[in-house]
Design a protein around this motif. Structure first.
Motif, PDB file in Angstrom:
ATOM      1  N   THR A  36      42.692  46.054  40.222  1.00  0.00           N
ATOM      2  CA  THR A  36      42.195  44.883  40.939  1.00  0.00           C
ATOM      3  C   THR A  36      40.853  44.415  40.381  1.00  0.00           C
ATOM      4  OG1 THR A  36      41.254  46.274  42.691  1.00  0.00           O
ATOM      5  CG2 THR A  36      43.456  45.353  43.066  1.00  0.00           C
ATOM      6  N   SER A  40      40.221  40.757  38.322  1.00  0.00           N
ATOM      7  CA  SER A  40      39.419  39.873  39.165  1.00  0.00           C
ATOM      8  C   SER A  40      38.590  38.976  38.248  1.00  0.00           C
ATOM      9  CB  SER A  40      38.497  40.689  40.068  1.00  0.00           C
ATOM     10  OG  SER A  40      37.456  41.284  39.310  1.00  0.00           O
ATOM     11  N   GLN A  73      46.990  39.862  40.972  1.00  0.00           N
ATOM     12  CA  GLN A  73      46.340  40.580  42.069  1.00  0.00           C
ATOM     13  C   GLN A  73      47.351  41.310  42.945  1.00  0.00           C
ATOM     14  OE1 GLN A  73      42.979  41.137  42.714  1.00  0.00           O
ATOM     15  NE2 GLN A  73      42.927  40.407  40.617  1.00  0.00           N
TER      16      GLN A  73
END
Length: 146
Positions: A36, A40, A73
């Protein structure tokens, strides 16, 4: 021979690679955190964000839809890897992040299955830049999490 879960869905990929960096002391060992963070906005160096912006501008010329990044994600943990699976009309992608605590390493394995001419046309330039982009993102993530 290779144990990554990316090969469960794509056992004979058209493209695959692996990138490995040292696990920084004190960094989290949860592969979901690595995945993640890496995918990001802060996980991408500025030059990678610029390349992604160029991709967004150019892909409609090939009939490939723009990506909002949300697919990267959606992470699920499979064994000791965090898996991102993205299926589209032009290709299927599997990306797995694994943390090997015993060896103090973090690895990112990518497998891609191309679909038709559109997939091959899209991925030809992507394949050239894929390695440097993934390596840069993995190093940046190691700095962020270390």
């Amino acid at each position: 021979m290779f144990g990554s879960c990316v090969f469960d869905d794509l056992p004979a990929p058209d493209f695959c690679d692996v990138h490995i960096v040292p696990l920084p002391p004190g960094a989290p060992v949860d592969p979901r955190v690595w995945a993640t963070t890496m995918f990001s906005p802060r996980g991408a160096p500025s030059w990678v964000r610029a390349a992604i912006a160029a991709r967004q501008a150019l892909v409609p010329l090939l009939g490939v839809p723009r990506s909002d990044g949300a697919a990267f994600q959606r992470v699920r943990v499979v064994g000791d890897e965090a898996l991102i699976a993205v299926d589209d009309a032009h290709l299927d992608v599997r990306i797995a992040l694994a943390v090997d605590v015993a060896r103090s390493l973090v690895g990112c394995t990518t497998a891609v299955r191309l679909k038709g001419r559109r997939g091959r046309a899209y991925f030809a330039p992507v394949a050239v830049g894929h390695g440097p982009v993934v390596q840069a993102m993995l190093h940046r993530t190691a700095r962020l999490l270390g």
